[in-house]
Write a protein that holds these residues in place. Structure first.
Motif, mmCIF file in Angstrom:
data_model
loop_
_atom_site.group_PDB
_atom_site.id
_atom_site.type_symbol
_atom_site.label_atom_id
_atom_site.label_comp_id
_atom_site.label_asym_id
_atom_site.label_seq_id
_atom_site.Cartn_x
_atom_site.Cartn_y
_atom_site.Cartn_z
ATOM 1 N N VAL A 4 0.825 -1.218 0.000
ATOM 2 C CA VAL A 4 0.000 0.000 0.000
ATOM 3 C C VAL A 4 0.861 1.270 0.000
ATOM 4 C CG1 VAL A 4 -2.047 -1.021 1.103
ATOM 5 C CG2 VAL A 4 -0.231 -0.052 2.543
ATOM 6 N N LYS A 5 2.144 1.121 0.300
ATOM 7 C CA LYS A 5 3.041 2.295 0.358
ATOM 8 C C LYS A 5 3.734 2.570 -0.970
ATOM 9 C CE LYS A 5 2.889 3.227 4.849
ATOM 10 N NZ LYS A 5 2.403 4.473 5.374
ATOM 11 N N CYS A 6 4.224 1.460 -1.644
ATOM 12 C CA CYS A 6 5.070 1.706 -2.821
ATOM 13 C C CYS A 6 4.604 0.962 -4.080
ATOM 14 C CB CYS A 6 6.521 1.331 -2.498
ATOM 15 S SG CYS A 6 6.736 -0.433 -2.237
ATOM 16 N N ARG A 7 3.535 0.161 -3.942
ATOM 17 C CA ARG A 7 2.956 -0.601 -5.058
ATOM 18 C C ARG A 7 3.847 -1.734 -5.562
ATOM 19 N NH1 ARG A 7 -1.513 -0.254 -3.782
ATOM 20 N NH2 ARG A 7 -2.123 -1.335 -5.673
ATOM 21 N N GLU A 8 4.957 -1.994 -4.879
ATOM 22 C CA GLU A 8 5.775 -3.178 -5.206
ATOM 23 C C GLU A 8 5.011 -4.406 -4.728
ATOM 24 O OE1 GLU A 8 8.982 -3.509 -6.659
ATOM 25 O OE2 GLU A 8 8.544 -1.454 -7.255
ATOM 26 N N PRO A 9 5.381 -5.646 -5.183
ATOM 27 C CA PRO A 9 4.684 -6.840 -4.686
ATOM 28 C C PRO A 9 4.779 -6.933 -3.162
ATOM 29 C CG PRO A 9 6.075 -7.388 -6.553
ATOM 30 C CD PRO A 9 6.377 -5.962 -6.215
ATOM 31 N N ALA A 10 3.645 -7.274 -2.552
ATOM 32 C CA ALA A 10 3.610 -7.339 -1.079
ATOM 33 C C ALA A 10 4.042 -8.718 -0.583
ATOM 34 C CB ALA A 10 2.201 -7.037 -0.593
ATOM 35 N N VAL A 11 4.652 -8.757 0.619
ATOM 36 C CA VAL A 11 5.017 -10.056 1.212
ATOM 37 C C VAL A 11 4.018 -10.462 2.294
ATOM 38 C CG1 VAL A 11 7.512 -9.935 0.746
ATOM 39 C CG2 VAL A 11 6.605 -8.967 2.891
ATOM 40 N N LEU A 12 3.265 -9.511 2.790
ATOM 41 C CA LEU A 12 2.330 -9.826 3.877
ATOM 42 C C LEU A 12 1.086 -8.948 3.800
ATOM 43 C CD1 LEU A 12 2.796 -11.754 6.478
ATOM 44 C CD2 LEU A 12 2.730 -9.596 7.724
ATOM 45 N N GLU A 13 -0.049 -9.615 3.921
ATOM 46 C CA GLU A 13 -1.309 -8.866 3.955
ATOM 47 C C GLU A 13 -1.747 -8.761 5.418
ATOM 48 O OE1 GLU A 13 -4.629 -10.808 2.108
ATOM 49 O OE2 GLU A 13 -5.763 -8.938 1.948
ATOM 50 N N ASN A 18 -6.528 -3.589 6.701
ATOM 51 C CA ASN A 18 -6.837 -3.423 5.290
ATOM 52 C C ASN A 18 -5.599 -3.003 4.514
ATOM 53 O OD1 ASN A 18 -8.814 -3.820 3.522
ATOM 54 N ND2 ASN A 18 -10.101 -2.081 4.186
ATOM 55 N N ALA A 19 -4.480 -3.662 4.792
ATOM 56 C CA ALA A 19 -3.207 -3.243 4.203
ATOM 57 C C ALA A 19 -2.372 -4.449 3.788
ATOM 58 C CB ALA A 19 -2.429 -2.398 5.206
ATOM 59 N N ALA A 20 -1.387 -4.174 2.921
ATOM 60 C CA ALA A 20 -0.399 -5.179 2.542
ATOM 61 C C ALA A 20 0.920 -4.424 2.382
ATOM 62 C CB ALA A 20 -0.802 -5.842 1.232
ATOM 63 N N ALA A 23 8.581 -6.067 1.934
ATOM 64 C CA ALA A 23 9.419 -6.344 3.119
ATOM 65 C C ALA A 23 9.871 -5.061 3.846
ATOM 66 C CB ALA A 23 10.593 -7.223 2.733
ATOM 67 N N PRO A 24 10.475 -4.096 3.130
ATOM 68 C CA PRO A 24 10.949 -2.901 3.869
ATOM 69 C C PRO A 24 9.794 -2.129 4.528
ATOM 70 C CG PRO A 24 11.861 -2.929 1.643
ATOM 71 C CD PRO A 24 10.882 -4.045 1.708
ATOM 72 N N HIS A 25 8.659 -2.032 3.833
ATOM 73 C CA HIS A 25 7.550 -1.281 4.438
ATOM 74 C C HIS A 25 6.880 -2.059 5.573
ATOM 75 C CE1 HIS A 25 7.698 1.544 0.879
ATOM 76 N NE2 HIS A 25 7.862 2.284 1.964
ATOM 77 N N PHE A 26 6.958 -3.407 5.528
ATOM 78 C CA PHE A 26 6.434 -4.168 6.664
ATOM 79 C C PHE A 26 7.318 -3.925 7.897
ATOM 80 C CE2 PHE A 26 6.712 -7.862 9.452
ATOM 81 C CZ PHE A 26 5.434 -7.798 9.982
ATOM 82 N N ALA A 245 -13.760 -12.923 10.513
ATOM 83 C CA ALA A 245 -13.989 -11.491 10.735
ATOM 84 C C ALA A 245 -12.679 -10.826 11.149
ATOM 85 C CB ALA A 245 -15.048 -11.306 11.838
ATOM 86 N N PRO A 246 -11.867 -10.413 10.144
ATOM 87 C CA PRO A 246 -10.566 -9.806 10.473
ATOM 88 C C PRO A 246 -10.737 -8.600 11.403
ATOM 89 C CG PRO A 246 -10.757 -10.206 8.112
ATOM 90 C CD PRO A 246 -12.108 -10.479 8.697
#
Ligand code: AMP
Ligand code: FES
Ligand code: ZN
Ligand code: ZN
Length: 322
Positions: A4-13, A18-20, A23-26, A245-246
């Motif tokens: 959600v920060k840089c639009r690169e592929p996410a490693v964790l949802e 409501n975010a993914a 690695a660096p942004h996680f 129910a997350p």
């Protein structure tokens, strides 16, 4: 799935936010959640000496790691409980981390100090292992912090742990425990060191992801005595709800923390806030307690007594075996 920060592929949802994240942004997310917990709950600052209770698992090594990265004065404390191979392997992980990060580590060896491991102590004092273990850990965290001049003890309880404890306390309506359940327990006696839980905003899955992404070598197996524990059942139940129910765990625990202030004045007070109960010093060890002799001294004395009466020769017929 993209970050959600840089639009690169996410490693964790992280569905509850409501975010993914990549690695660096996680890692940024994780770190900022810990900083937020520390600041909002006034846990400690850069001038404080922090004793981090480390078990060798993902949560406590991640906590130690993030505190060191943030520039806090964080020393580790490992309690060797003598639970066979499990304790040996977990100690190795803690030693490895301390060496790699050139971090200060204190170790208490329970069998060497008290002549028996936590399972023997439990058996001889008629407790279940987890109860003797919990009591020993709480006692030693405070004692070591006090003896070595630490300002605060940090444990690695995460959101899953706290939500499961809360569920258990609610199911059994343990009002005194509810009153004491908090990410911060202030010192209410000169010999009672402040206790904090900086990971309360993060789930178990997130601490595992942090450990993996940071290359932390941790012990994956759980303590053999935890099999069948009630807390695991509550965790399972909450995981079931979370999948459907997350946000369930967060809503339950964070909601409790908000409501706590409101209910503290009503249902919680009449039973007495355990943390504010009048404390005095144990006549044997000097640690703070509500009784004349603290629970740890009572347990070890009972266990020692049993140890002294253990029969070494052949038992006479009809006599009682220990
Ligand atoms: P537990 O009671 O096993 O759920 O552990 C609660 C917290 O105590 C963990 O998050 C750690 O911070 C700490 N802890 C657990 N086991 C040990 C240990 N053997 N030595 C030091 N700290 C521990
Ligand atoms: Fe305490 Fe398992 S870690 S009994
Ligand atoms: Zn990113
Ligand atoms: Zn005592």
């Amino acid at each position: 799935m993209r970050c959600v920060k840089c639009r690169e592929p996410a490693v964790l949802e992280i569905r509850r936010h409501n975010a993914a994240f990549c690695a660096p942004h996680f890692l940024d997310f994780f770190t900022s959640q810990v900083e937020r917990a520390i600041q909002e709950m006034r846990m400690f600052d850069k001038t404080d000496r922090i004793l981090v209770a480390v078990s060798g698992g993902k949560d406590s090594l991640s906590l130690w790691d993030v505190l060191l990265r943030l520039g806090y004065q964080a020393s580790g404390l490992y309690i060797h409980l003598g639970i066979g191979e499990y304790s040996e392997r977990s100690k190795e992980k803690v030693l490895l981390f301390a060496r790699k990060h050139e971090a200060d580590l204190l170790i208490v060896d329970l069998p060497a100090e008290y002549g028996m491991n936590v399972e023997e102590m439990a058996k001889r004092s008629h407790r279940v292992p987890c109860s003797a273990c919990g009591l020993s850990k709480r006692y030693l965290f405070n004692k070591v912090a006090l003896d070595h001049g630490f300002d605060v003890v940090a444990t690695a309880h995460n959101l899953d742990d706290e939500a499961a404890v809360l569920l258990g306390n609610l199911i059994h309506w343990q009002v005194e425990f509810l009153a004491r359940q908090s990410p911060v327990l202030e010192s209410t006696h000169p010999k009672l060191v402040k206790k904090v839980k900086p990971l309360y905003r993060l789930s178990e899955r997130e601490t595992a992801a942090y450990a993996v992404l940071r290359g932390i070598d941790y012990i994956v197996e759980e303590c053999p005595n935890s099999v069948g524990a009630r807390s695991l059942l509550y965790k399972e139940a909450l995981n079931f709800l979370e999948a459907k129910a997350p946000g369930t765990k967060q809503s339950l625990y964070w909601g409790f923390l908000e409501q706590r202030k409101v209910i503290a004045g009503s249902i919680l007070s009449p039973a007495g806030d355990g943390n504010k109960a009048s404390l005095r010093e144990c006549i044997h060890c000097g640690q703070p307690t509500t009784a004349e002799i603290c629970a740890f001294c009572r347990m070890t004395e009972k266990a020692m007594e049993k140890m002294r009466t253990i029969r070494v020769g052949p038992a006479k017929l009809g006599s009682r075996q220990e």
